[in-house]
Design a protein around this motif. Structure first.
Motif, PDB file in Angstrom:
ATOM      1  N   GLY A  58       6.995   3.555  -0.843  1.00  0.00           N
ATOM      2  CA  GLY A  58       5.899   2.610  -0.755  1.00  0.00           C
ATOM      3  C   GLY A  58       6.094   1.350  -1.574  1.00  0.00           C
ATOM      4  O   GLY A  58       6.835   1.329  -2.564  1.00  0.00           O
ATOM      5  N   HIS A  59       5.415   0.280  -1.140  1.00  0.00           N
ATOM      6  CA  HIS A  59       5.351  -0.989  -1.867  1.00  0.00           C
ATOM      7  C   HIS A  59       3.922  -1.521  -1.803  1.00  0.00           C
ATOM      8  O   HIS A  59       3.164  -1.211  -0.875  1.00  0.00           O
ATOM      9  CB  HIS A  59       6.287  -2.034  -1.254  1.00  0.00           C
ATOM     10  N   GLU A  63       6.351  -9.510  -1.541  1.00  0.00           N
ATOM     11  CA  GLU A  63       6.960 -10.063  -0.337  1.00  0.00           C
ATOM     12  C   GLU A  63       8.426  -9.636  -0.342  1.00  0.00           C
ATOM     13  O   GLU A  63       9.183  -9.996  -1.264  1.00  0.00           O
ATOM     14  CB  GLU A  63       6.850 -11.586  -0.329  1.00  0.00           C
ATOM     15  N   ILE A  64       8.846  -8.871   0.653  1.00  0.00           N
ATOM     16  CA  ILE A  64      10.167  -8.240   0.656  1.00  0.00           C
ATOM     17  C   ILE A  64      10.983  -8.781   1.828  1.00  0.00           C
ATOM     18  O   ILE A  64      10.631  -8.572   3.001  1.00  0.00           O
ATOM     19  CB  ILE A  64      10.032  -6.709   0.741  1.00  0.00           C
ATOM     20  N   ALA A  79       2.959   0.648   9.309  1.00  0.00           N
ATOM     21  CA  ALA A  79       2.153  -0.234  10.148  1.00  0.00           C
ATOM     22  C   ALA A  79       2.541  -0.115  11.618  1.00  0.00           C
ATOM     23  O   ALA A  79       1.998  -0.822  12.466  1.00  0.00           O
ATOM     24  CB  ALA A  79       2.297  -1.676   9.684  1.00  0.00           C
ATOM     25  N   GLY A  80       3.505   0.750  11.902  1.00  0.00           N
ATOM     26  CA  GLY A  80       3.888   0.993  13.282  1.00  0.00           C
ATOM     27  C   GLY A  80       5.092   0.211  13.762  1.00  0.00           C
ATOM     28  O   GLY A  80       5.449   0.269  14.939  1.00  0.00           O
ATOM     29  N   GLY A  98      -0.686  -2.260   0.582  1.00  0.00           N
ATOM     30  CA  GLY A  98       0.166  -1.077   0.524  1.00  0.00           C
ATOM     31  C   GLY A  98       0.807  -0.763   1.858  1.00  0.00           C
ATOM     32  O   GLY A  98       0.149  -0.820   2.905  1.00  0.00           O
ATOM     33  N   ILE A  99       2.111  -0.457   1.828  1.00  0.00           N
ATOM     34  CA  ILE A  99       2.828  -0.079   3.046  1.00  0.00           C
ATOM     35  C   ILE A  99       3.955   0.874   2.669  1.00  0.00           C
ATOM     36  O   ILE A  99       4.504   0.802   1.559  1.00  0.00           O
ATOM     37  CB  ILE A  99       3.385  -1.327   3.773  1.00  0.00           C
ATOM     38  N   TYR A 100       4.279   1.774   3.580  1.00  0.00           N
ATOM     39  CA  TYR A 100       5.408   2.686   3.407  1.00  0.00           C
ATOM     40  C   TYR A 100       6.457   2.349   4.459  1.00  0.00           C
ATOM     41  O   TYR A 100       6.116   2.029   5.603  1.00  0.00           O
ATOM     42  CB  TYR A 100       4.962   4.139   3.573  1.00  0.00           C
ATOM     43  N   HIS A 101       7.726   2.419   4.062  1.00  0.00           N
ATOM     44  CA  HIS A 101       8.773   2.141   5.041  1.00  0.00           C
ATOM     45  C   HIS A 101      10.052   2.871   4.667  1.00  0.00           C
ATOM     46  O   HIS A 101      10.230   3.348   3.553  1.00  0.00           O
ATOM     47  CB  HIS A 101       9.025   0.630   5.162  1.00  0.00           C
ATOM     48  N   SER A 102      10.958   2.952   5.638  1.00  0.00           N
ATOM     49  CA  SER A 102      12.301   3.482   5.417  1.00  0.00           C
ATOM     50  C   SER A 102      13.299   2.482   5.977  1.00  0.00           C
ATOM     51  O   SER A 102      12.999   1.725   6.905  1.00  0.00           O
ATOM     52  CB  SER A 102      12.476   4.841   6.094  1.00  0.00           C
ATOM     53  N   GLU A 103      14.508   2.469   5.386  1.00  0.00           N
ATOM     54  CA  GLU A 103      15.584   1.591   5.829  1.00  0.00           C
ATOM     55  C   GLU A 103      16.871   2.404   5.846  1.00  0.00           C
ATOM     56  O   GLU A 103      17.279   2.949   4.814  1.00  0.00           O
ATOM     57  CB  GLU A 103      15.776   0.411   4.869  1.00  0.00           C
ATOM     58  N   PHE A 104      17.512   2.487   6.999  1.00  0.00           N
ATOM     59  CA  PHE A 104      18.741   3.251   7.131  1.00  0.00           C
ATOM     60  C   PHE A 104      19.824   2.406   7.787  1.00  0.00           C
ATOM     61  O   PHE A 104      19.532   1.489   8.553  1.00  0.00           O
ATOM     62  CB  PHE A 104      18.511   4.519   7.961  1.00  0.00           C
ATOM     63  N   ASN A 105      21.064   2.725   7.458  1.00  0.00           N
ATOM     64  CA  ASN A 105      22.190   2.165   8.188  1.00  0.00           C
ATOM     65  C   ASN A 105      22.128   2.718   9.608  1.00  0.00           C
ATOM     66  O   ASN A 105      22.205   3.930   9.811  1.00  0.00           O
ATOM     67  CB  ASN A 105      23.495   2.563   7.493  1.00  0.00           C
TER      68      ASN A 105
END
Length: 229
Positions: A58-59, A63-64, A79-80, A98-105
């Motif tokens: 989460g963040h 601003e990312i 957020a979909g 607040g938002i949750y996210h994932s980042e993958f290769n």
């Protein structure tokens, strides 16, 4: 005033699947002299092994920005938004309340290299936001971020501008700095001379109390210029 931030002096992290260099203090790397610059808080130069990545986390109130240098990011958030971010594209996620996210290769065979950049917003809370765009490879300055989205830029929740700079070998560019503003330049590749300071890939330079610059490319150059409050 000019203050160099050399690539070799950055913080380092090695998790096997992730190799990262931190321009500013981040996670277990702490340097009280490198806590960010104006609203610019993080520049992480990340390399991610095939198929690996950052699990859901989460963040809030940040601003990312992500810029893929090679490979592709597979992005998913609460957020979909489910997106693939290829090399050359910019992604801006406004965390807001607040938002949750994932980042993958996204590749099982090729390494991913990308810059992860955080800027502190000038407003708290609000709905999270997501923007993604390829700005091309036009020579000179291309506006990437602005507070009002002008000239097709991504809209940032901060009184800051970000430019992509592309200069061929031997070319110069003049940059005027408004009163009270600061600049941070991060060199991605090439060699850039700034007021007698020579930047190599991964180097950065903090600039304050100046009114104008001449930027000279001593090799074909790609850089980011942050114009900060």
């Amino acid at each position: 005033m000019f203050d160099m931030r050399y690539a070799a002096e950055r913080g380092k992290a090695d998790f096997g699947w992730l190799q990262s260099h931190h321009t500013f203090s981040f996670a277990s790397y702490y340097d009280p002299a490198q806590m960010g610059f104006s609203a610019l808080r993080v520049i992480n130069d990340d390399k991610v092994a095939p198929g690996a990545g950052f699990d859901t986390h989460g963040h809030k109130d940040m601003e990312i920005l992500s810029l893929v240098l090679s490979g592709k990011i597979a992005h998913k958030d609460s957020a979909g938004n489910t997106e693939i971010l290829p090399a050359g594209e910019f992604q801006l996620m406004s965390a807001g309340a607040g938002i949750y996210h994932s980042e993958f290769n996204a590749s099982k065979t090729d390494e991913l290299a990308f810059l992860q950049i955080w800027l502190q917003p000038n407003q708290q809370g609000g709905e999270p936001g997501y923007q993604q765009k390829d700005f091309g490879q036009r020579e000179g300055l291309t506006l990437i971020l602005s507070p009002d989205g002008r000239d097709g830029s991504l809209t940032l929740r901060q009184d800051a501008l970000l430019y992509q700079l592309l200069l061929p070998y031997g070319e110069q560019l003049a940059y005027n700095i408004a009163a009270g503003r600061k600049l941070y330049i991060h060199l991605i590749n090439g060699e850039l001379e700034v007021a007698g300071n020579r930047l190599q890939p991964g180097d950065g330079i903090k600039i304050s109390e100046e009114t104008a610059l001449i930027l000279t490319a001593n090799a074909a150059t790609k850089a980011l210029i942050f114009d900060l409050p």
